[in-house]
Enzyme design. Structure first.
Site, mmCIF file in Angstrom:
data_model
loop_
_atom_site.group_PDB
_atom_site.id
_atom_site.type_symbol
_atom_site.label_atom_id
_atom_site.label_comp_id
_atom_site.label_asym_id
_atom_site.label_seq_id
_atom_site.Cartn_x
_atom_site.Cartn_y
_atom_site.Cartn_z
ATOM 1 N N PHE A 162 0.854 -1.193 0.000
ATOM 2 C CA PHE A 162 0.000 0.000 0.000
ATOM 3 C C PHE A 162 0.894 1.249 0.000
ATOM 4 C CE2 PHE A 162 -2.983 3.102 1.700
ATOM 5 C CZ PHE A 162 -4.155 2.763 1.050
ATOM 6 N N ASP A 191 0.619 -4.435 8.920
ATOM 7 C CA ASP A 191 -0.490 -3.536 8.639
ATOM 8 C C ASP A 191 -1.738 -4.408 8.429
ATOM 9 O OD1 ASP A 191 -2.390 -1.793 7.616
ATOM 10 O OD2 ASP A 191 -0.886 -0.543 6.620
ATOM 11 N N TYR A 219 -12.069 2.179 9.130
ATOM 12 C CA TYR A 219 -13.188 2.609 8.283
ATOM 13 C C TYR A 219 -13.513 1.598 7.188
ATOM 14 C CZ TYR A 219 -9.070 4.595 5.888
ATOM 15 O OH TYR A 219 -7.836 4.773 5.330
ATOM 16 N N LYS A 220 -12.743 0.493 7.127
ATOM 17 C CA LYS A 220 -13.027 -0.536 6.124
ATOM 18 C C LYS A 220 -14.011 -1.543 6.735
ATOM 19 C CE LYS A 220 -8.778 0.688 3.852
ATOM 20 N NZ LYS A 220 -7.320 0.565 3.814
ATOM 21 N N ARG A 244 -11.749 -4.443 -8.112
ATOM 22 C CA ARG A 244 -11.842 -5.094 -6.802
ATOM 23 C C ARG A 244 -13.302 -5.082 -6.354
ATOM 24 N NH1 ARG A 244 -8.163 -2.523 -2.396
ATOM 25 N NH2 ARG A 244 -9.548 -0.793 -2.888
HETATM 26 C C1 LIG Z 1 -6.489 1.630 3.936
HETATM 27 C C2 LIG Z 1 -5.056 1.408 4.232
HETATM 28 C C3 LIG Z 1 -4.287 2.407 4.836
HETATM 29 C C4 LIG Z 1 -4.894 3.741 5.123
HETATM 30 O O1 LIG Z 1 -4.048 4.655 5.758
HETATM 31 P P1 LIG Z 1 -4.663 6.059 6.212
HETATM 32 O O2 LIG Z 1 -3.614 6.668 7.040
HETATM 33 O O3 LIG Z 1 -5.941 5.786 6.930
HETATM 34 O O4 LIG Z 1 -4.965 6.844 4.976
HETATM 35 C C5 LIG Z 1 -2.960 2.117 5.121
HETATM 36 N N1 LIG Z 1 -2.421 0.909 4.828
HETATM 37 C C6 LIG Z 1 -3.147 -0.065 4.245
HETATM 38 C C7 LIG Z 1 -2.527 -1.390 3.948
HETATM 39 C C8 LIG Z 1 -4.487 0.157 3.916
HETATM 40 O O5 LIG Z 1 -5.200 -0.800 3.330
#
Ligand SMILES: *Cc1c(COP(=O)(O)O)cnc(C)c1O
Length: 405
Positions: A134, A204, A229-230, A379
């Site tokens: 990511f 993560d 938030y997911k 996705r």
């Molecule tokens: C959604 C997601 C993030 C989001 O990071 P934010 O700081 O909330 O923008 C980070 N890492 C991964 C792997 C994600 O899927």
């Protein structure tokens, strides 16, 4: 489920209805706000739906706690990052109370934890992350490497992280569920391999928490971060979480010395002296409304049971893959995600040369909200608490019939 087993027959809509009738979590859909029943929402891994209890409790906190109590509310609110963290960790991560706090964003939390972990391996020059990890994770590590005089190494696509870990490696960052392909990493095995090499690893969990069963304690994980938030349905920009195993907490120090990490915060003393527990990872004033939403999102998943939610996520994505094979493969789609449900998170990635350009047509013409990623990925995420098997069936039929492939 056995939907992928031979002899293969195309699951019918009646089959999907039967799966809904047998689904022990079917009732949870009624606990979400669904304003447009005609819209098929398959993007729960980007932003989950709004739970009704969250809507109600947010109104109540705004109308009563904020409006009436004003600053006196902090007598209660001050503990919420830790209390909500305990609930999240014990219900969904297999952690002990006192190992998780909810605060800041995943990006900021990753920075704090990576900085803290790097100090434990001072003589090793390299930080390692997948080149397809990511983006925010890669950028945070690249910046941290630059500011700490270390080397940033991005593992080439298709190569295993573990083949690039040696006595030069200080720190590895990896996602438990790959945000593109939904591939589930080997949490225990990778952690063990990194530790055996004398390095540190931060997991993560953003795309994993709420979609798969996680036991951080049993797998020997020391550090983790993730967002809410997911699959936790806590709303846009809701605060993220940090896990640091209790026996490590006293050995590390995070880089943002804020007053919420300070021992005896309201003494407002002259020097920073961090608390000894996980609250050290707090920085400044937390978002109380955000914490309320995390609390309710976690409560719903805890009530459903992460084992049942994860099993339903596998069954929904099994159905989705079976239909993709039947209906979409002839249109030029290929399933990119692992076919073995035990190796997969809660979404499915399909590739198609035109996929990344057709997100808007998917919404406008088919009434399906998915997620398109360049160069060629579509996705689809049937999040288990509010998606029905018939939603998957109808959504796939609409994608098939879209006059765009
Ligand atoms: C959604 C997601 C993030 C989001 O990071 P934010 O700081 O909330 O923008 C980070 N890492 C991964 C792997 C994600 O899927």
């Amino acid at each position: 489920m056995g939907l992928g087993s031979t002899p293969r027959s195309i699951p019918s809509r009646a089959d999907a209805e039967l799966l809904d009738e047998a689904d022990p979590l079917a009732g949870f859909r009624d606990q979400f706000v669904v304003p447009d029943p005609g819209l098929i929402y398959l993007n729960g891994n980007s932003l989950g739906r709004l739970p009704i209890t969250t809507q109600e409790r947010l109104h109540s906190v705004i109308d009563h706690e904020w409006a009436d109590d004003l600053v006196r509310g902090w007598d209660r609110w001050i503990d919420w990052p830790r209390r909500v963290g305990d609930r999240l960790g014990t219900a969904l991560l297999g952690t002990q109370p006192g190992e998780v706090v909810v605060c800041d964003s995943t990006t900021v939390n990753l920075y704090k934890v990576a900085f803290a972990a790097l100090a434990l391996v001072p003589d090793r020059p390299r930080v390692v992350v997948g080149s397809e990890e990511f983006p925010t994770d890669r950028y945070v590590l690249e910046g941290l490497a630059a500011s700490s005089g270390r080397e940033f190494f991005a593992v080439p696509a298709g190569e295993a992280l573990t083949t690039h870990i040696d006595d030069q490696t200080a720190l590895v960052v990896a996602s438990l569920v790959d945000f593109r392909t939904a591939a589930l990493a080997d949490l225990a095995g990778t952690t063990k391999a990194v530790h055996r090499a004398g390095a540190k690893i931060i997991w993560d969990l953003s795309h994993a928490v709420g979609a798969v069963e996680i036991d951080l304690r049993a797998t020997g994980v020391e550090f983790a971060v993730g967002c809410t938030y997911k699959y936790l349905n806590a709303g846009p920009g809701s605060p993220a979480f940090v896990y640091v195993r209790s026996d490590i907490q006293q050995q590390v120090r995070q880089p943002i010395w804020g007053w919420f990490g300070q021992h005896d915060q309201f003494a407002m003393g002259p020097r920073y002296e961090p608390v000894t527990g996980i609250e050290q990872f707090l920085t400044g004033t937390p978002s109380v409304l955000g914490l309320v939403a995390v609390d309710e999102g976690v409560a719903l998943l805890a009530e459903a049971g992460i084992d049942r939610a994860a099993a339903k996520a596998r069954a929904l994505t099994d159905l989705l893959i079976a239909l993709a094979d039947e209906w979409l493969a002839p249109l030029g789609f290929a399933v990119v995600s692992p076919r073995d449900g035990s190796r997969r998170g809660g979404h499915v990635a399909l590739s198609h040369p035109a996929a990344s350009k057709l997100g808007q047509a998917l919404i406008d013409d088919a009434g399906v909200v998915g997620d398109c990623r360049p160069p060629d990925l579509l996705r689809l995420c049937p999040a288990p608490l509010y998606t029905r098997f018939v939603d998957v069936w109808d959504g796939m039929a609409r994608i098939r019939d879209l006059n765009a492939w």
